[in-house]
Write a protein that holds these residues in place. Sequence first.
Motif, PDB file in Angstrom:
ATOM      1  N   GLY A 149      67.457  74.406  93.563  1.00 37.55           N
ATOM      2  CA  GLY A 149      68.201  74.532  92.327  1.00 37.55           C
ATOM      3  C   GLY A 149      68.893  73.240  91.962  1.00 37.55           C
ATOM      4  N   VAL A 150      69.220  73.120  90.689  1.00 42.01           N
ATOM      5  CA  VAL A 150      69.989  71.981  90.199  1.00 42.01           C
ATOM      6  C   VAL A 150      71.090  72.512  89.279  1.00 42.01           C
ATOM      7  CG1 VAL A 150      68.161  70.249  90.355  1.00 42.01           C
ATOM      8  CG2 VAL A 150      68.395  71.574  88.264  1.00 42.01           C
ATOM      9  N   THR A 151      72.162  71.750  89.184  1.00 43.16           N
ATOM     10  CA  THR A 151      73.254  72.054  88.277  1.00 43.16           C
ATOM     11  C   THR A 151      73.312  70.930  87.249  1.00 43.16           C
ATOM     12  OG1 THR A 151      74.467  73.113  90.069  1.00 43.16           O
ATOM     13  CG2 THR A 151      75.717  72.553  88.102  1.00 43.16           C
ATOM     14  N   ALA A 152      73.407  71.315  85.984  1.00 47.28           N
ATOM     15  CA  ALA A 152      73.409  70.324  84.909  1.00 47.28           C
ATOM     16  C   ALA A 152      74.537  70.611  83.929  1.00 47.28           C
ATOM     17  CB  ALA A 152      72.076  70.345  84.182  1.00 47.28           C
ATOM     18  N   VAL A 163      63.241  66.298  85.112  1.00 45.55           N
ATOM     19  CA  VAL A 163      64.091  66.988  84.137  1.00 45.55           C
ATOM     20  C   VAL A 163      65.185  66.109  83.545  1.00 45.55           C
ATOM     21  CG1 VAL A 163      63.657  69.243  85.189  1.00 45.55           C
ATOM     22  CG2 VAL A 163      65.695  67.959  85.847  1.00 45.55           C
ATOM     23  N   LYS A 164      65.310  64.872  84.014  1.00 46.68           N
ATOM     24  CA  LYS A 164      66.444  64.053  83.580  1.00 46.68           C
ATOM     25  C   LYS A 164      66.418  63.720  82.093  1.00 46.68           C
ATOM     26  CE  LYS A 164      65.198  59.262  84.474  1.00 46.68           C
ATOM     27  NZ  LYS A 164      65.475  58.101  85.281  1.00 46.68           N
ATOM     28  N   SER A 165      65.251  63.750  81.457  1.00 52.54           N
ATOM     29  CA  SER A 165      65.221  63.474  80.017  1.00 52.54           C
ATOM     30  C   SER A 165      65.768  64.662  79.211  1.00 52.54           C
ATOM     31  CB  SER A 165      63.805  63.145  79.564  1.00 52.54           C
ATOM     32  OG  SER A 165      62.949  64.250  79.764  1.00 52.54           O
ATOM     33  N   ASP A 166      65.739  65.862  79.797  1.00 58.38           N
ATOM     34  CA  ASP A 166      66.214  67.058  79.104  1.00 58.38           C
ATOM     35  C   ASP A 166      67.558  67.569  79.609  1.00 58.38           C
ATOM     36  OD1 ASP A 166      63.854  67.196  77.547  1.00 58.38           O
ATOM     37  OD2 ASP A 166      62.823  68.216  79.185  1.00 58.38           O
ATOM     38  N   LEU A 167      67.882  67.268  80.858  1.00 55.78           N
ATOM     39  CA  LEU A 167      69.102  67.798  81.468  1.00 55.78           C
ATOM     40  C   LEU A 167      69.921  66.683  82.103  1.00 55.78           C
ATOM     41  CD1 LEU A 167      67.561  70.845  83.396  1.00 55.78           C
ATOM     42  CD2 LEU A 167      68.747  70.913  81.202  1.00 55.78           C
ATOM     43  N   ASP A 168      71.234  66.817  82.040  1.00 53.13           N
ATOM     44  CA  ASP A 168      72.148  65.900  82.710  1.00 53.13           C
ATOM     45  C   ASP A 168      72.486  66.495  84.079  1.00 53.13           C
ATOM     46  OD1 ASP A 168      74.005  63.943  83.332  1.00 53.13           O
ATOM     47  OD2 ASP A 168      75.592  64.830  82.098  1.00 53.13           O
TER      48      ASP A 168
END
Length: 102
Positions: free
Chosen positions: A73-76, A42-47
């Motif tokens: 879960g992740v926080t962006a 997801v790093k290309s779409d989310l920080d």
Amino acid sequence: MKWKPLIFGFVVGMTSQLVYQKRKEKQLLTPEKALQSVKKSVKSDLDVNNGWIYLTPTDMKRHGISYNVYQGGVTANQGNEKKHYDFIVDAQTGTILELQSH
């Protein structure tokens, strides 16, 4: 030349190779590697700032296919605010099966 020992050796070798391959296919990623896989995907779409994952995989059936999965879960950062995303990831391959924002 006697053929029985040669055939026996071949059969034993092939059987052990098949057992090894099946066992390797069923090995699960560690939760840490599964979380790294999600972050990388997801790093290309989310920080992504932070992430968490349940340490115990669970069974899930989706579209008639059974999976061993990890949930987490992740926080962006999105603009000036932080957004939380829940995910379900295949415990064998690290493929994201679901990613939902809250």
